[in-house]
Design a protein around this motif. Structure first.
Motif, PDB file in Angstrom:
ATOM      1  N   SER A 196       0.493   4.210   0.346  1.00  0.00           N
ATOM      2  CA  SER A 196       0.240   5.246   1.356  1.00  0.00           C
ATOM      3  C   SER A 196       1.012   4.976   2.647  1.00  0.00           C
ATOM      4  CB  SER A 196      -1.261   5.339   1.659  1.00  0.00           C
ATOM      5  OG  SER A 196      -1.711   4.180   2.348  1.00  0.00           O
ATOM      6  N   THR A 197       1.578   3.752   2.792  1.00  0.00           N
ATOM      7  CA  THR A 197       2.344   3.426   4.003  1.00  0.00           C
ATOM      8  C   THR A 197       3.824   3.778   3.872  1.00  0.00           C
ATOM      9  OG1 THR A 197       2.803   1.143   3.294  1.00  0.00           O
ATOM     10  CG2 THR A 197       0.753   1.525   4.500  1.00  0.00           C
ATOM     11  N   ASP A 253       0.875  -1.178   0.000  1.00  0.00           N
ATOM     12  CA  ASP A 253       0.000   0.000   0.000  1.00  0.00           C
ATOM     13  C   ASP A 253       0.910   1.225   0.000  1.00  0.00           C
ATOM     14  OD1 ASP A 253      -1.618   2.155   0.559  1.00  0.00           O
ATOM     15  OD2 ASP A 253      -2.533   1.283   2.357  1.00  0.00           O
TER      16      ASP A 253
END
Length: 455
Positions: free
Chosen positions: A255-256, A253
């Motif tokens: 966004s991590t 992901d």
């Protein structure tokens, strides 16, 4: 206090410059006929550096950008060794294999995923074809601590191995779980003790910053714990996110990931951490103790860069052996097939299993020298370049000098009549600083550049 937010604009796709021209420029128009001609014309006085690719892993580490094959089948590994032996015998027909070998490196994949007896078989086969190893040859192996035993160490030591590089990446449990590589600190500590007990005096550990769920605080804890192992070198790489090339990276992901400015802060903290604990920065991502030969080389301006990273063994022709391996001489690059089937087929036909390559022009060799000097030593002696290549540097590179002005204004480097000197902060953006000298990159619109981001 450095305002890292203002450097975020430099987070753009760019090469790591393990070669110049870079691998995307390699072409299938370069054939084994070309490589045979280069081998034929090489000087017997030039040393050899050997790279042996061992491509197998038990399972995928999701961050990894290496060319690997995942298997649990022993017969696949045995078959691979048989074909390595065949490739070595084909090489003997086209290359003077009695030349002095100053460096040999086993990479992967996971070389130590092969059994000790299999590794011994490979080392014996290599030394039968290349019998003339220098007394001070650097013989190194990449090691996954999860697949390393005293028996592996004994075989490597008997084969002349004097440098080991252990992959660690990060010690945080959440990060390890996310990247699919569970490796407790105690395991790493144990294998490094095995290496030390065997008398290995050059031990490196690899770490990566920019992985999912990493924070400045969590990575600092990893650094502090790793410092207790007292290794001779640390390689701290910027995670290269290339999901269009590596399917496993699509599991993350995005966004991590730490933001670009956070990654720069992590790099700055890493540099400060190691330099205050007795290590010196070497190149863009290595740290070494002052007595280490890497640091001694940078002091003398003799550090070199190749596909294995930084090395003190310059002036050698690199011979790539095995699936997907890359070799190079003064004026060429050659890469073996990346897939098992065509690699085996070429070998069965008695051919050098070269898939593609590149013949360097005089301009390529000049730009290669400039980029590798900056990547290795963070400075460039303009007078030396002018003398060696018979050019007027500032006329030849007027466009690059113009592009570097913004870096100079930001105090990331300084240009005089005789030298380009990169500042300490500038070293964190060394890939960006080299890019204006890249004649191929500058022909590609930024949105079409298929490289990992520089930050």
């Amino acid at each position: 206090m450095i305002d890292f937010a203002k450097f975020v604009k430099y987070s753009k796709p760019g090469p790591r410059y393990t070669s110049y021209p870079t691998a995307p420029e390699f072409s299938e128009s370069f054939t084994q006929k070309d490589l045979k001609e280069y081998y034929k014309n090489q000087s017997d006085d030039r040393a050899l550096s050997l790279y042996i690719h061992m491509p197998f892993c038990r399972s995928a580490c999701y961050f990894c950008g290496c060319n690997t094959i995942f298997t649990s089948k022993e017969d696949k590994k045995s078959r691979y060794i048989e074909y390595l032996k065949k490739e070595l015998n084909i090489l003997k027909n086209h290359l003077n294999t009695k030349r002095v070998v100053t460096q040999m490196h086993f990479g992967g994949g996971t070389p130590t995923y092969f059994s000790p007896s299999q590794l011994e078989e490979v080392i014996t086969a290599v030394k039968e074809i290349f019998p003339n190893f220098a007394s001070d040859a650097e013989v190194s192996c990449e090691v996954d601590p999860r697949y390393f035993t005293v028996e592996h160490m004994n075989v490597l030591k008997a084969g002349g191995c004097n440098r080991l590089s252990f992959g660690v990446q990060d010690l945080d449990e959440t990060v390890q779980k996310t990247i699919h590589r569970i490796q407790p600190f105690e395991l790493t500590q144990n294998v490094i003790n095995i290496a030390r007990n065997a008398g290995i005096h050059s031990v490196n550990t690899d770490l990566i910053y920019g992985l999912p769920f990493q924070t400045k605080e969590s990575f600092k804890k990893t650094l502090e714990k790793m410092l207790t192992l007292n290794t001779d070198r640390f390689a701290v790489f910027n995670y290269a996110h290339v999901p269009w090339l590596m399917k496993t990276m699509r599991k993350f992901d995005e966004s991590t990931f730490p933001k670009p400015e956070t990654k720069l802060e992590m790099l700055k903290d890493t540099i400060d951490f190691f330099t205050t604990n007795g290590y010196k920065m070497v190149g863009m991502d290595h740290f070494a103790k002052p007595e280490d030969e890497l640091f001694k080389a940078i002091e003398k301006g003799e550090l070199h860069r190749n596909f294995q990273g930084y090395t003190t063994k310059g002036g050698a022709d690199l011979i790539g052996i095995g699936l997907t391996s890359i070799g190079n001489g003064v004026d060429y690059y050659a890469q073996n097939y990346k897939e098992i089937e065509p690699w085996e087929k070429a070998i069965d036909n008695g051919d050098l299993p070269v898939f593609k390559g590149y013949a360097l022009s005089a301009d390529d060799q000049l730009r290669q020298f400039v980029i590798m000097e900056l990547m290795s030593n963070f400075s460039l002696n303009i007078t030396r370049v002018e003398k060696e290549f018979n050019i007027n540097f500032k006329e030849y590179f007027d466009d690059a000098i113009e592009a570097l002005k913004e870096f100079e204004e930001a105090e990331l480097l300084n240009i005089t009549d005789n030298k380009i000197e990169v500042s300490q902060t500038g070293t964190m953006l060394i890939r960006n600083i080299c890019m204006p000298f890249d004649a191929y990159l500058n022909k590609i619109p930024e949105e079409k550049r298929r490289f990992s981001k520089t930050i």
